[in-house]
Design a protein around this motif. Structure first.
Motif, PDB file in Angstrom:
ATOM      1  N   LEU A 275       0.782  -1.218  -0.055  1.00  0.00           N
ATOM      2  CA  LEU A 275       0.007   0.077  -0.015  1.00  0.00           C
ATOM      3  C   LEU A 275       0.971   1.161  -0.098  1.00  0.00           C
ATOM      4  CD1 LEU A 275      -2.902  -0.980   2.491  1.00  0.00           C
ATOM      5  CD2 LEU A 275      -2.806  -1.091   0.101  1.00  0.00           C
ATOM      6  N   GLN A 306      -2.133   4.112 -17.031  1.00  0.00           N
ATOM      7  CA  GLN A 306      -1.639   3.653 -15.728  1.00  0.00           C
ATOM      8  C   GLN A 306      -0.799   2.383 -15.828  1.00  0.00           C
ATOM      9  OE1 GLN A 306      -4.015   4.372 -12.278  1.00  0.00           O
ATOM     10  NE2 GLN A 306      -3.733   2.008 -11.793  1.00  0.00           N
ATOM     11  N   ASP A 309      -0.698   1.520  -9.527  1.00  0.00           N
ATOM     12  CA  ASP A 309      -0.926   2.761  -8.478  1.00  0.00           C
ATOM     13  C   ASP A 309      -1.274   2.287  -7.334  1.00  0.00           C
ATOM     14  OD1 ASP A 309      -3.340   5.512  -8.445  1.00  0.00           O
ATOM     15  OD2 ASP A 309      -1.542   5.052  -7.388  1.00  0.00           O
ATOM     16  N   ASN A 311      -1.624   3.111  -4.308  1.00  0.00           N
ATOM     17  CA  ASN A 311      -2.511   3.787  -3.135  1.00  0.00           C
ATOM     18  C   ASN A 311      -3.560   4.794  -3.763  1.00  0.00           C
ATOM     19  OD1 ASN A 311      -2.722   4.035  -0.457  1.00  0.00           O
ATOM     20  ND2 ASN A 311      -1.898   5.996  -0.188  1.00  0.00           N
ATOM     21  N   ALA A 312      -3.812   4.536  -4.978  1.00  0.00           N
ATOM     22  CA  ALA A 312      -4.873   5.432  -5.699  1.00  0.00           C
ATOM     23  C   ALA A 312      -4.327   6.664  -5.490  1.00  0.00           C
ATOM     24  CB  ALA A 312      -6.085   4.902  -5.070  1.00  0.00           C
ATOM     25  N   ASP A 313      -3.179   7.236  -5.907  1.00  0.00           N
ATOM     26  CA  ASP A 313      -2.915   8.544  -5.879  1.00  0.00           C
ATOM     27  C   ASP A 313      -2.543   9.379  -7.183  1.00  0.00           C
ATOM     28  OD1 ASP A 313      -1.002   7.495  -2.911  1.00  0.00           O
ATOM     29  OD2 ASP A 313      -2.884   8.515  -2.916  1.00  0.00           O
ATOM     30  N   PHE A 314      -2.724   8.570  -8.384  1.00  0.00           N
ATOM     31  CA  PHE A 314      -2.194   8.838  -9.531  1.00  0.00           C
ATOM     32  C   PHE A 314      -3.600   9.085 -10.501  1.00  0.00           C
ATOM     33  CE2 PHE A 314       0.391   9.838 -12.995  1.00  0.00           C
ATOM     34  CZ  PHE A 314      -0.083   9.436 -14.130  1.00  0.00           C
ATOM     35  N   ASN A 315      -3.459  10.348 -11.135  1.00  0.00           N
ATOM     36  CA  ASN A 315      -4.500  10.485 -12.142  1.00  0.00           C
ATOM     37  C   ASN A 315      -4.151  10.488 -13.524  1.00  0.00           C
ATOM     38  OD1 ASN A 315      -6.505  11.942 -13.758  1.00  0.00           O
ATOM     39  ND2 ASN A 315      -7.486  12.983 -11.921  1.00  0.00           N
ATOM     40  N   THR A 321      -1.069  13.024  -6.603  1.00  0.00           N
ATOM     41  CA  THR A 321      -1.217  13.790  -5.542  1.00  0.00           C
ATOM     42  C   THR A 321      -0.842  12.974  -4.279  1.00  0.00           C
ATOM     43  OG1 THR A 321      -3.152  14.408  -6.497  1.00  0.00           O
ATOM     44  CG2 THR A 321      -3.179  14.618  -4.100  1.00  0.00           C
ATOM     45  N   PRO A 323      -0.323  11.733  -0.761  1.00  0.00           N
ATOM     46  CA  PRO A 323      -1.336  11.224   0.251  1.00  0.00           C
ATOM     47  C   PRO A 323      -0.859  11.875   1.745  1.00  0.00           C
ATOM     48  CG  PRO A 323      -0.060   9.255  -0.239  1.00  0.00           C
ATOM     49  CD  PRO A 323       0.448  10.334  -1.205  1.00  0.00           C
ATOM     50  N   THR A 325       2.557  13.918   4.201  1.00  0.00           N
ATOM     51  CA  THR A 325       3.738  14.725   4.013  1.00  0.00           C
ATOM     52  C   THR A 325       5.034  13.843   3.900  1.00  0.00           C
ATOM     53  OG1 THR A 325       2.531  16.632   5.084  1.00  0.00           O
ATOM     54  CG2 THR A 325       4.959  16.401   5.161  1.00  0.00           C
ATOM     55  N   ASP A 384       3.950  18.108   0.510  1.00  0.00           N
ATOM     56  CA  ASP A 384       3.199  18.240   1.669  1.00  0.00           C
ATOM     57  C   ASP A 384       1.866  17.173   1.200  1.00  0.00           C
ATOM     58  OD1 ASP A 384       3.839  21.383   1.916  1.00  0.00           O
ATOM     59  OD2 ASP A 384       4.998  19.975   3.243  1.00  0.00           O
ATOM     60  N   ALA A 385       1.009  16.824   2.085  1.00  0.00           N
ATOM     61  CA  ALA A 385      -0.083  16.055   1.987  1.00  0.00           C
ATOM     62  C   ALA A 385      -0.856  17.056   1.176  1.00  0.00           C
ATOM     63  CB  ALA A 385      -0.705  15.736   3.280  1.00  0.00           C
ATOM     64  N   ALA A 386      -1.514  16.091  -0.134  1.00  0.00           N
ATOM     65  CA  ALA A 386      -2.417  16.813  -1.049  1.00  0.00           C
ATOM     66  C   ALA A 386      -1.622  17.622  -1.917  1.00  0.00           C
ATOM     67  CB  ALA A 386      -3.368  17.691  -0.485  1.00  0.00           C
ATOM     68  N   ASP A 387      -0.278  17.647  -1.839  1.00  0.00           N
ATOM     69  CA  ASP A 387       0.596  18.517  -2.803  1.00  0.00           C
ATOM     70  C   ASP A 387       0.570  17.816  -4.245  1.00  0.00           C
ATOM     71  OD1 ASP A 387       3.337  19.995  -1.315  1.00  0.00           O
ATOM     72  OD2 ASP A 387       1.195  20.560  -1.452  1.00  0.00           O
TER      73      ASP A 387
END
Lengths: 416, 185
Positions: A275, A306, A309, A311-315, A321, A323, A325, A384-387
C-alpha cells in the motif's frame, strides 16, 4: 452395662488420669474411650450441649486424634445447621515472641503408594474446588475443579521446582477473559501501564536472552502473530502467515487474514509494501504540444496509461497527489519529435506544489535522424499532504507549438 | 451538482506569504487540486474494491460512466469501505488572526463525486480543512527553517515570533518568492 455419670455440676471436673498406685514411671498411655468395645461395637459420641461446647485444652504437649482399625473409616466432622452461624476450624498459636511459634494445619498422606493430601471446597449443588498434591501425577500441587486433586479439570499446577502452569486460562486483574484468550493481564491502571514482561537479569553471558515467543503447532496449524489494537478503532497484526509461504506480515486487522497487508517479507528476505504510494504511467503519441513556449503537462490532451498505482494517488491526466507529507522519488523521461532547428531551448521538468526539478537541453542540437530528442529528469521531492506533481515539457523558440511527444514515462514512490 | 466546503476557509497575511514563498498557484487553486486528488482517490478505491463484484451482477455491457457506476457500487448490498480518518490537528503558531477568505463559495462537485467522497472519507470537508491547515503549517515551518539558517549565517538578528519572522523575511532586500524567482530559459 449402660450407665450414666450424673450429678456433675457446673464447675465440677471429671478427671481421668493414670496413677501407678505404687508410684514409679507410667509405662502405658491412658485412654478415654467413648463408645463400646468388644463384639458389635457401637458408635460413641462426645456431645456438647447447646449453648456450651466441648473444649479440649492442654498444657505443654500434644493433643492427637488418631484413628486405627477398626475405626479407620471414621471422619472428624464439624457440622452445623443453625442459620447465620459460621463454623470455624481454627489452629491458633498466640505466642508472638518466637519465630518458631507457628500455627500449622498439616495434611499428610502415607507415601508414594498412598492417596493425596488436599483441601476440598464444596458448595452443595454448586461449585467445587480441590487443592493439594496429586500423588498420581508426579506430585504436582494442583488447584482443580473436582473433588480431589486428580479429579475435575486442572486449573493451576506447580512442580516442586516452581514451574507454575495454568492448563486452561490464567488472568491477572480480571476474571473475564477476552474471547479465545488463555492468558491475560487485564487491569484498569490509571496513569500507568498494564504490562507483561520477560526479563533476564543476567549481564554476564551473551546467551542470557529475554524472549517473548509465539509458536504454533506446525505447518498444518495457524499463524503466529501479535495484535496491537486501539479498542474500537485501529488494529495492526504482525507475524508469520502460515498460509502464505511463511511470509512475515504486518496487516491492518486483528489477525494476519484481516485488513490489508501493509508489509510483507518472504522467508528469503524480499520485502514489499503493497500500500506504499507508488505509481508508474506512460503515454504514447501526443502531437503538437509544445515548441513555442507552451508549458505542457504530459497527460493533458492524451491521457496517460497507468501501469500501476498502489495507493490510488495517480490521475491519468498526469497528476500525482501525495497522500501524506513525505519525500517522494519522482522520475520522468520522454522522447520528443518534430524538433525544428529553431527549437534550441527545452526543459523536461517535474513540477511539484513546492518547487520544480528541471533538465535543460538544446533539443535541436541533440536530435536523431528522425528529428527526435530525448530527455530525462529525476528528483527526491519534498511534498506536503495533498500536494501535486506533474511531468511537464517546455520547448521554446520554434515557430509554433509543433513539437510532439513520441512517448513519455512518469513514475514515483514515497521514499522516506 | 453539489457544493462542498461552502463554509469557507480563512488565512492570515503571514500564512499567505508562506504559501506564496512556495506555490505557483493561488491557495484556492491548490485546494481545488487537493479536492481533485481526493475525488480521484475515492473513485479509484471504490472501483478497486467493488467493481469486480459489481460486474458479476451485470448481464451485457457496462456503461463507462462514473455517474452511473459509482451510485451502483455504493448501493450494492454489503457495500462498506474502510474510511480514511481526518488526522490529528497540528497547531499553526499564528499570532495574527486568519481573516482572508480563500474558499469563497466553496467548490462544486458532481453528485457521484460527493457520493464517492462520503464513502471513502469519514469527513470530506474536515479532510479538506486539515489538508489546508497542514499545508500552511508545513510551509510556515519550511520557510522559517530555510530563512533562519540564512540569517544566522549573515549574523542578522530576527524575530522569535513566527508571524513577525515571516513578515521580516519577506521584507529583506532581494527576497523573492517562487513565482518571482522562476525564470524562463
Amino acid at each position: 452395662m449402660p450407665g450414666n455419670i450424673n450429678g456433675v455440676m457446673w464447675g465440677d471436673n471429671i478427671s481421668f488420669s493414670l496413677t501407678k498406685p505404687s508410684g514409679g514411671d507410667i509405662t502405658t498411655d491412658g485412654q478415654l474411650i467413648i463408645g463400646s468395645t468388644g463384639n458389635n461395637p457401637q458408635a460413641g459420641n462426645l456431645t456438647g450441649a447447646v449453648g456450651s461446647g466441648i473444649g479440649v485444652t492442654n498444657g505443654a504437649g500434644t493433643i492427637a486424634l488418631a484413628f486405627s482399625s477398626p475405626y479407620n473409616e471414621a471422619d472428624f466432622t464439624f457440622t452445623n445447621s443453625i442459620a447465620g452461624n459460621t463454623r470455624t476450624l481454627s489452629v491458633s498459636q498466640t505466642d508472638n515472641t518466637n519465630t518458631a511459634s507457628n500455627a500449622e494445619l498439616s495434611l499428610e498422606s502415607g507415601g508414594a503408594s498412598g492417596g493425596d493430601p488436599f483441601l476440598h471446597f464444596l458448595v452443595t449443588g454448586g461449585g467445587e474446588f480441590s487443592t493439594g498434591i496429586d500423588n498420581t501425577d508426579s506430585d504436582l500441587w494442583k488447584l482443580t475443579s473436582g473433588a480431589t486433586p486428580s479429579a475435575g479439570t486442572d486449573l493451576l499446577t506447580s512442580t516442586s521446582a516452581g514451574a507454575l502452569n495454568a492448563p486452561v486460562t490464567l488472568s491477572v486483574g480480571s476474571s473475564t477473559l477476552p474471547p479465545n484468550t488463555q492468558l491475560a493481564n487485564v487491569q484498569a491502571n490509571v496513569g500507568s501501564p498494564s504490562q507483561i514482561e520477560a526479563e533476564n537479569t543476567d549481564n554476564t553471558n551473551v546467551e542470557s536472552h529475554a524472549v517473548l515467543a509465539t509458536k504454533n503447532g506446525g505447518t498444518n496449524g495457524g499463524d503466529c502473530f501479535t495484535v496491537y489494537e486501539i479498542t474500537g478503532d485501529q488494529a495492526f497484526s504482525t507475524g508469520i502467515d502460515n498460509s502464505d509461504s511463511d511470509s512475515y506480515k504486518i496487516t491492518t486487522g486483528g489477525s494476519l487474514d484481516l485488513g490489508s497487508v501493509v508489509y510483507k517479507m518472504t522467508s528469503a528476505g524480499e520485502r514489499t509494501l503493497p500500500l506504499q504510494p507508488a505509481f508508474g504511467a506512460f503515454v504514447g503519441a501526443d502531437a503538437d504540444v509544445t515548441g513555442n513556449g507552451a508549458d505542457y503537462v504530459i497527460g493533458t490532451n492524451t491521457a496517460m496509461t497507468q501501469i500501476f498505482d498502489q495507493n490510488a494517488d495517480f490521475n491519468t491526466n498526469g497528476t500525482f497527489t501525495s497522500p501524506v507529507t513525505a519525500n517522494y522519488q519522482l522520475s520522468g523521461s520522454g522522447l520528443f519529435g518534430d524538433i525544428a532547428g529553431a527549437m534550441t531551448s527545452g526543459v523536461l521538468k517535474i513540477v511539484t506544489s513546492n518547487r520544480d526539478y528541471s533538465f535543460f537541453n538544446n533539443p535541436a542540437g541533440l536530435v536523431n535522424a528522425a528529428n527526435q530528442s530525448g530527455m530525462v529528469v529525476s528528483a527526491l521531492a519534498d511534498m506536503d499532504a495533498a500536494d501535486t506533481a506533474t511531468l511537464n515539457i517546455l520547448i521554446l523558440s520554434g515557430v509554433g507549438n509543433t513539437a510532439d511527444i513520441v512517448n513519455a514515462e512518469f513514475n514515483g514512490f514515497l521514499a522516506v | 451538482m453539489k457544493k462542498i466546503c461552502s463554509k469557507g476557509y480563512k488565512i492570515s497575511k503571514p500564512d499567505e506569504l508562506a504559501l506564496e514563498r512556495y506555490l505557483l498557484v493561488t491557495p484556492k487553486k491548490w485546494s481545488e487540486d487537493a479536492l481533485t486528488g481526493m475525488t480521484n482517490k475515492a473513485i479509484k478505491l471504490i472501483m478497486r474494491d467493488w467493481f469486480e463484484k459489481y460486474k458479476e451482477t451485470i448481464n451485457g455491457n457496462i456503461t463507462p460512466d462514473f455517474s452511473v457506476i459509482i451510485p451502483a457500487l455504493t448501493n450494492m448490498e454489503g457495500f462498506k469501505m474502510n474510511k480514511i480518518q481526518v488526522p490529528e490537528a497540528m497547531t499553526v503558531k499564528r499570532t495574527e488572526k486568519a481573516s482572508k477568505e480563500i474558499w469563497d463559495n466553496g467548490f462544486d462537485i458532481e453528485d457521484y463525486e460527493e457520493m464517492a467522497l462520503k464513502a471513502v472519507y469519514e469527513d470530506p470537508e474536515g479532510m479538506m480543512d486539515w489538508f489546508m491547515e497542514n499545508k500552511i503549517f508545513q510551509r510556515r515551518k519550511a520557510m522559517v527553517k530555510e530563512q533562519e539558517v540564512k540569517f544566522i549565517k549573515e549574523k542578522k538578528a530576527f524575530p522569535a515570533n513566527e508571524d513577525a519572522f515571516i513578515d521580516f523575511a519577506c521584507n529583506q532586500n532581494g527576497y523573492k518568492n517562487r513565482k518571482q524567482s522562476e525564470e524562463l530559459i
